[in-house]
Design a protein around this motif. Structure first.
Motif, PDB file in Angstrom:
ATOM      1  N   GLN A  13       0.831  -1.204   0.000  1.00 15.75           N
ATOM      2  CA  GLN A  13       0.000   0.000   0.000  1.00 15.75           C
ATOM      3  C   GLN A  13       0.863   1.252   0.000  1.00 15.75           C
ATOM      4  N   ALA A  14       0.308   2.328  -0.478  1.00 17.51           N
ATOM      5  CA  ALA A  14       1.015   3.608  -0.465  1.00 17.51           C
ATOM      6  C   ALA A  14       1.454   3.944   0.957  1.00 17.51           C
ATOM      7  N   SER A  85       8.194   4.937   2.107  1.00 16.95           N
ATOM      8  CA  SER A  85       7.207   5.942   1.683  1.00 16.95           C
ATOM      9  C   SER A  85       6.821   5.753   0.223  1.00 16.95           C
ATOM     10  N   LYS A  87       4.935   5.278  -3.250  1.00 22.01           N
ATOM     11  CA  LYS A  87       3.811   5.958  -3.874  1.00 22.01           C
ATOM     12  C   LYS A  87       3.303   5.126  -5.050  1.00 22.01           C
ATOM     13  N   PRO A  88       2.058   5.320  -5.449  1.00 23.89           N
ATOM     14  CA  PRO A  88       1.569   4.595  -6.635  1.00 23.89           C
ATOM     15  C   PRO A  88       2.447   4.816  -7.872  1.00 23.89           C
ATOM     16  N   ASP A  89       3.044   6.002  -7.989  1.00 23.80           N
ATOM     17  CA  ASP A  89       3.923   6.292  -9.129  1.00 23.80           C
ATOM     18  C   ASP A  89       5.196   5.460  -9.115  1.00 23.80           C
ATOM     19  N   ASP A  90       5.495   4.804  -8.012  1.00 27.57           N
ATOM     20  CA  ASP A  90       6.665   3.928  -7.950  1.00 27.57           C
ATOM     21  C   ASP A  90       6.395   2.559  -8.553  1.00 27.57           C
ATOM     22  N   THR A  91       5.169   2.309  -8.932  1.00 24.39           N
ATOM     23  CA  THR A  91       4.813   1.030  -9.550  1.00 24.39           C
ATOM     24  C   THR A  91       5.583   0.838 -10.850  1.00 24.39           C
ATOM     25  N   THR A 113       4.379  -3.159  -7.099  1.00 21.81           N
ATOM     26  CA  THR A 113       3.080  -2.533  -7.309  1.00 21.81           C
ATOM     27  C   THR A 113       2.648  -1.842  -6.029  1.00 21.81           C
ATOM     28  N   VAL A 114       2.366  -0.553  -6.138  1.00 19.98           N
ATOM     29  CA  VAL A 114       1.965   0.241  -4.985  1.00 19.98           C
ATOM     30  C   VAL A 114       0.513   0.661  -5.179  1.00 19.98           C
ATOM     31  N   SER A 115      -0.342   0.234  -4.281  1.00 21.61           N
ATOM     32  CA  SER A 115      -1.760   0.562  -4.391  1.00 21.61           C
ATOM     33  C   SER A 115      -2.074   1.830  -3.597  1.00 21.61           C
ATOM     34  N   SER A 116      -3.062   2.554  -4.075  1.00 19.33           N
ATOM     35  CA  SER A 116      -3.428   3.825  -3.410  1.00 19.33           C
ATOM     36  C   SER A 116      -4.477   3.604  -2.336  1.00 19.33           C
TER      37      SER A 116
END
Length: 116
Positions: A13-14, A85, A87-91, A113-116
């Motif tokens: 998760q984010a 820390s 972020k979804p943009d790190d996916t 995969t980073v979920s928001s």
């Protein structure tokens, strides 16, 4: 021939953390630079962080203060990427790269995969 094997990716998760590992088939100090790159769908592969054989680390602006690259000084064949820390943009798929005077070597990548 050098083999690089990444591990440690997954779904988080984010705001969460992951630690990626890159295990090399020979001592990483034989390479001038070890780096972590990432590639998101539809985007070009980009540098995330790198570390020289002398220990100098370099980070992309978008991960400064959140990610840390380090080396296993005991076995001397593993490079890590501590990611905090998130972020979804790190996916992206994260790849390890070893740079030698004659060749560059890449691993197969590990999905983050980073979920928001």
């Amino acid at each position: 021939q050098v083999q690089l094997a990444e591990s440690g990716g997954g779904l988080v998760q984010a705001g969460g953390s992951l630690r990626l590992s890159c295990a090399a088939s020979r001592r990483i100090f034989s390479f001038s630079v070890m780096g972590w790159y990432r590639q998101a769908p539809g985007k070009q592969r980009e540098l995330v962080a790198s570390i020289t054989s002398g220990g100098t680390a370099n980070y992309a602006d978008f991960v400064k203060g959140r990610f840390t690259i380090s080396r296993d000084t005991a076995a001397k064949n593993t490079v890590y990427l501590q990611m905090n820390s998130l972020k979804p943009d790190d996916t992206a798929v994260y790849y390890c790269k070893a740079t030698s005077p004659s060749l560059d070597y890449w691993g197969q990548g590990t999905q983050v995969t980073v979920s928001s």
